[in-house]
Design an enzyme around this catalytic site. Sequence first.
Site, PDB file in Angstrom:
ATOM      1  N   ASP A  26       0.826  -1.213   0.000  1.00  0.00           N
ATOM      2  CA  ASP A  26       0.000   0.000   0.000  1.00  0.00           C
ATOM      3  C   ASP A  26       0.857   1.257   0.000  1.00  0.00           C
ATOM      4  O   ASP A  26       2.079   1.203   0.198  1.00  0.00           O
ATOM      5  CB  ASP A  26      -0.947   0.001   1.216  1.00  0.00           C
ATOM      6  N   HIS A  80      -6.972  -4.492  10.518  1.00  0.00           N
ATOM      7  CA  HIS A  80      -6.759  -4.269   9.089  1.00  0.00           C
ATOM      8  C   HIS A  80      -5.441  -4.885   8.628  1.00  0.00           C
ATOM      9  O   HIS A  80      -4.490  -5.012   9.399  1.00  0.00           O
ATOM     10  CB  HIS A  80      -6.895  -2.789   8.699  1.00  0.00           C
ATOM     11  N   GLU A 114      -9.550  -1.942   5.584  1.00  0.00           N
ATOM     12  CA  GLU A 114     -10.204  -1.625   6.850  1.00  0.00           C
ATOM     13  C   GLU A 114     -11.405  -2.547   7.063  1.00  0.00           C
ATOM     14  O   GLU A 114     -11.864  -3.202   6.121  1.00  0.00           O
ATOM     15  CB  GLU A 114     -10.672  -0.163   6.819  1.00  0.00           C
TER      16      GLU A 114
HETATM   17  C1  GLP Z   1      -0.434   0.645   8.721  1.00  0.00           C
HETATM   18  C2  GLP Z   1      -0.045  -0.153   7.479  1.00  0.00           C
HETATM   19  C3  GLP Z   1      -0.194  -1.636   7.707  1.00  0.00           C
HETATM   20  C4  GLP Z   1       0.488  -1.995   9.016  1.00  0.00           C
HETATM   21  C5  GLP Z   1      -0.170  -1.301  10.164  1.00  0.00           C
HETATM   22  C6  GLP Z   1       0.434  -1.649  11.526  1.00  0.00           C
HETATM   23  O1  GLP Z   1      -1.797   0.841   8.784  1.00  0.00           O
HETATM   24  N1  GLP Z   1      -0.775   0.185   6.297  1.00  0.00           N
HETATM   25  O2  GLP Z   1       0.367  -2.337   6.611  1.00  0.00           O
HETATM   26  O3  GLP Z   1       0.445  -3.381   9.189  1.00  0.00           O
HETATM   27  O4  GLP Z   1      -0.026   0.090   9.949  1.00  0.00           O
HETATM   28  O5  GLP Z   1       1.601  -0.925  11.721  1.00  0.00           O
HETATM   29  P1  GLP Z   1       2.650  -1.211  12.866  1.00  0.00           P
HETATM   30  O6  GLP Z   1       3.427  -2.418  12.424  1.00  0.00           O
HETATM   31  O7  GLP Z   1       3.486   0.013  12.931  1.00  0.00           O
HETATM   32  O8  GLP Z   1       1.884  -1.460  14.101  1.00  0.00           O
END
Ligand code: GLP
Length: 235
Positions: free
Chosen positions: A62, A130, A135
């Site tokens: 993404d 998500h 979402e």
């Molecule tokens: C964002 C990204 C996701 C990721 C999520 C969790 O929303 N688009 O791909 O998995 O954050 O992030 P973190 O690993 O920093 O908790």
Amino acid sequence: MKVIVVKSQQEGAEIAFDLLKNKLATGAQVLGLATGSSPIEFYKNIRQSDLDFSEVTSVNLDEYVGLDEESDQSYAYFMKEQLFSAKPFKKSYLPNGLASDLAAEVERYNHVLAEHPIDFQILGIGRNGHIGFNEPGAPFDGQTHLVDLAPSTIEANARFFDNSEDVPKQAISMGIANIMAAKTIVLMAYGQEKADAIKATVEGPVTEEVPASVLQNHEDVVLIIDEAAASKLTK
Ligand code: GLP
């Protein structure tokens, strides 16, 4: 779904690294990559390794709409910093969040994915379950699409921006169907704030209200989670 509980992100990163190394040794050619804090140690392990990606292609999950790759919050920037400048790939694809025609960009990315089936997909998970930026409510048969980010996601991301107005409200994300098409999926999650999402993913019903619960339907998924993220699991 295989669940591995680790003591630290470092230990999780080593396990994920070994899984990747085995896949590359058995011919994996396309990696699906994720941003966020969860895979950071994993990318560090790769940077410090002798793995060579000059014949490997990467496709990212993404990208935010409206940030260019010079912006330090864009996922293009993150990937360059964490991985690509140290380990260049044959070709690395990310959605272009600055495309003037976002619908055309979505279509382009779906073509990229059709041409490069993913052998090994790295995932994190949001607090609301998500994956990528799918979402709650995102359809399980969804392809790459333009996303209006959930208020809770915008709020979770606000800590990275100086000004709350600067937090992107939209993103381009692979769909659930694109993620599920990957041959192997490795999801990493660390910390108490992921415990509800992990419980719903592993033990809850498979429902579009918890996007990651769809992983119960995939035959090769490994969850690497720490004790805090595992703390609400009953089994
Ligand atoms: C964002 C990204 C996701 C990721 C999520 C969790 O929303 N688009 O791909 O998995 O954050 O992030 P973190 O690993 O920093 O908790």
